[in-house]
Design an enzyme around this catalytic site. Sequence first.
Site, PDB file in Angstrom:
ATOM      1  N   GLY A   1     -29.806  12.977  11.465  1.00 51.03           N
ATOM      2  CA  GLY A   1     -29.552  14.073  10.537  1.00 51.03           C
ATOM      3  C   GLY A   1     -30.577  15.164  10.771  1.00 51.03           C
ATOM      4  O   GLY A   1     -31.648  14.909  11.341  1.00 51.03           O
TER       5      GLY A   1
ATOM      6  N   GLN B   1     -35.845  22.298   8.925  1.00 54.79           N
ATOM      7  CA  GLN B   1     -36.652  21.587   9.934  1.00 54.79           C
ATOM      8  C   GLN B   1     -36.785  22.383  11.233  1.00 54.79           C
ATOM      9  O   GLN B   1     -37.669  22.099  12.039  1.00 54.79           O
ATOM     10  CB  GLN B   1     -36.068  20.192  10.203  1.00 54.79           C
ATOM     11  CG  GLN B   1     -36.188  19.274   8.978  1.00 54.79           C
ATOM     12  CD  GLN B   1     -35.625  17.904   9.253  1.00 54.79           C
ATOM     13  OE1 GLN B   1     -34.430  17.694   9.106  1.00 54.79           O
ATOM     14  NE2 GLN B   1     -36.465  16.979   9.675  1.00 54.79           N
TER      15      GLN B   1
ATOM     16  N   CYS C   1     -38.432  10.494   9.394  1.00 54.22           N
ATOM     17  CA  CYS C   1     -38.119  11.924   9.339  1.00 54.22           C
ATOM     18  C   CYS C   1     -38.695  12.583  10.580  1.00 54.22           C
ATOM     19  O   CYS C   1     -39.856  12.356  10.930  1.00 54.22           O
ATOM     20  CB  CYS C   1     -38.722  12.550   8.079  1.00 54.22           C
ATOM     21  SG  CYS C   1     -38.322  14.301   7.900  1.00 54.22           S
ATOM     22  N   LEU C   2     -37.867  13.412  11.230  1.00 52.30           N
ATOM     23  CA  LEU C   2     -38.324  14.095  12.445  1.00 52.30           C
ATOM     24  C   LEU C   2     -39.486  15.038  12.145  1.00 52.30           C
ATOM     25  O   LEU C   2     -40.231  15.392  13.060  1.00 52.30           O
ATOM     26  CB  LEU C   2     -37.152  14.865  13.078  1.00 52.30           C
ATOM     27  CG  LEU C   2     -36.010  13.967  13.593  1.00 52.30           C
ATOM     28  CD1 LEU C   2     -34.816  14.827  14.004  1.00 52.30           C
ATOM     29  CD2 LEU C   2     -36.477  13.087  14.743  1.00 52.30           C
TER      30      LEU C   2
ATOM     31  N   HIS D   1     -31.173  12.237   2.021  1.00 54.45           N
ATOM     32  CA  HIS D   1     -32.416  12.649   2.695  1.00 54.45           C
ATOM     33  C   HIS D   1     -32.324  14.119   3.124  1.00 54.45           C
ATOM     34  O   HIS D   1     -33.264  14.895   2.927  1.00 54.45           O
ATOM     35  CB  HIS D   1     -32.629  11.714   3.893  1.00 54.45           C
ATOM     36  CG  HIS D   1     -33.776  12.043   4.795  1.00 54.45           C
ATOM     37  ND1 HIS D   1     -34.840  11.189   5.007  1.00 54.45           N
ATOM     38  CD2 HIS D   1     -34.025  13.121   5.584  1.00 54.45           C
ATOM     39  CE1 HIS D   1     -35.687  11.738   5.865  1.00 54.45           C
ATOM     40  NE2 HIS D   1     -35.208  12.903   6.247  1.00 54.45           N
ATOM     41  N   GLU D   2     -31.164  14.507   3.679  1.00 57.43           N
ATOM     42  CA  GLU D   2     -30.996  15.896   4.152  1.00 57.43           C
ATOM     43  C   GLU D   2     -30.912  16.885   2.987  1.00 57.43           C
ATOM     44  O   GLU D   2     -31.488  17.978   3.051  1.00 57.43           O
ATOM     45  CB  GLU D   2     -29.756  16.035   5.028  1.00 57.43           C
ATOM     46  CG  GLU D   2     -29.704  15.145   6.257  1.00 57.43           C
ATOM     47  CD  GLU D   2     -30.974  15.098   7.063  1.00 57.43           C
ATOM     48  OE1 GLU D   2     -31.738  16.097   7.030  1.00 57.43           O
ATOM     49  OE2 GLU D   2     -31.246  14.071   7.692  1.00 57.43           O
TER      50      GLU D   2
ATOM     51  N   HIS E   1     -34.204  17.764   1.706  1.00 61.01           N
ATOM     52  CA  HIS E   1     -34.895  18.794   2.511  1.00 61.01           C
ATOM     53  C   HIS E   1     -34.570  20.204   2.018  1.00 61.01           C
ATOM     54  O   HIS E   1     -35.428  21.086   2.020  1.00 61.01           O
ATOM     55  CB  HIS E   1     -34.482  18.701   3.985  1.00 61.01           C
ATOM     56  CG  HIS E   1     -35.266  17.737   4.823  1.00 61.01           C
ATOM     57  ND1 HIS E   1     -36.632  17.834   5.000  1.00 61.01           N
ATOM     58  CD2 HIS E   1     -34.872  16.674   5.558  1.00 61.01           C
ATOM     59  CE1 HIS E   1     -37.044  16.861   5.815  1.00 61.01           C
ATOM     60  NE2 HIS E   1     -35.991  16.130   6.167  1.00 61.01           N
TER      61      HIS E   1
HETATM   62  O1  GNR Z   1     -33.361  10.475  12.268  1.00 62.64           O
HETATM   63  C1  GNR Z   1     -33.494  10.191  11.070  1.00 62.64           C
HETATM   64  N1  GNR Z   1     -33.321   8.911  10.672  1.00 62.64           N
HETATM   65  C2  GNR Z   1     -33.218   8.529   9.338  1.00 62.64           C
HETATM   66  C3  GNR Z   1     -33.290   7.176   9.044  1.00 62.64           C
HETATM   67  C4  GNR Z   1     -33.170   6.744   7.743  1.00 62.64           C
HETATM   68  C5  GNR Z   1     -32.964   7.657   6.738  1.00 62.64           C
HETATM   69  C6  GNR Z   1     -32.895   9.003   7.010  1.00 62.64           C
HETATM   70  C7  GNR Z   1     -33.016   9.441   8.314  1.00 62.64           C
HETATM   71  S1  GNR Z   1     -32.899  11.147   8.661  1.00 62.64           S
HETATM   72  C8  GNR Z   1     -33.870  11.247  10.107  1.00 62.64           C
HETATM   73  C9  GNR Z   1     -33.817  12.641  10.707  1.00 62.64           C
HETATM   74  C10 GNR Z   1     -34.406  13.634   9.739  1.00 62.64           C
HETATM   75  O2  GNR Z   1     -35.586  13.818   9.618  1.00 62.64           O
HETATM   76  N2  GNR Z   1     -33.579  14.310   9.005  1.00 62.64           N
HETATM   77  O3  GNR Z   1     -34.045  15.184   8.089  1.00 62.64           O
HETATM   78 NI    NI Z   2     -35.998  14.429   7.494  1.00 67.48          NI
END
Ligand code: GNR
Ligand code: NI
Length: 183
Positions: free
Chosen positions: A46, A51, A101-102, A143-144, A147
Site C-alpha cells: 500500500g 509518503q 511502513c515504508l 493503515h493507508e 496516513h
Molecule cells: O508494505 C506495507 N505492508 C504492510 C503490512 C501490514 C500492514 C500494513 C502495511 S502497509 C505497508 C506499506 C506502507 O507503508 N503503506 O503506507
Molecule cells: Ni505506511
Amino acid sequence: MSLKPIIILPDTRLRAVSAPVTAVDDGVRTLLDDMLETMYDAPGIGLAAIQIAVPKRVIVVDVAKREEEGEENPEKKNPIFLINPEIVLASEETSIYEEGCLSIPEFYAEVERPARVRVRYLDRMGIAQELDADGLLATCLQHEIDHLNGVLFIDHISRLKRDRVVKKFAKDAKRRVDETGTE
Ligand code: GNR
Ligand code: NI
C-alpha cells in the site's frame, strides 16, 4: 510513470492532514500511476500520496501475492486506486496483524484494528465506489487512510515502543547530517 522518493520518519510532512481531491483528472491519474510504480518497487502492499510528499487524499493498495524473485507475474497483480477514501462501516470484531511502513523502514509491530471495513471512494475515473474488505486488505486500507490524517501505525502501539522507534529514526537522521552535511 516515474519512481518517487519515499519520505521517512522523522519527516514532519508525514503528520500533515492531506486535502481532498476536487477533480479526478489526468494529473491525479499520473500521481496514482507513479505511486503504484513506487509501491511495487519498494516493495510494499500500500502507499499513501503523502509518503511521496504529495498531501492529497489518494492511496493505492495491492495485497495480491506476487513472486518473491524474478519476473513479476501480471496475473497476480490486483491494484486498487482510491481517491478520497472514507471508512463508512467498521466491524466490532478486531484482528491483529504485524504491520510495517515504508516510511518507518525495518520496524514491525502488531496492531489491533477492526477486522472488516466498508470503504467509500472515487475510482480512477472519478466514479463513486464501495468496497467491503477483510483480512490483510482491511488492515492495509486502515493503515493507508490513517496516513491521510497524519496518523502512523506506531500511534497504535505502546508509548514505550513508539518513543523508542521515534528516537532511533531521529538519531539516524542526525547521523546522516553529521556524516554528510546533508540528508
Ligand atoms: O508494505 C506495507 N505492508 C504492510 C503490512 C501490514 C500492514 C500494513 C502495511 S502497509 C505497508 C506499506 C506502507 O507503508 N503503506 O503506507
Ligand atoms: Ni505506511
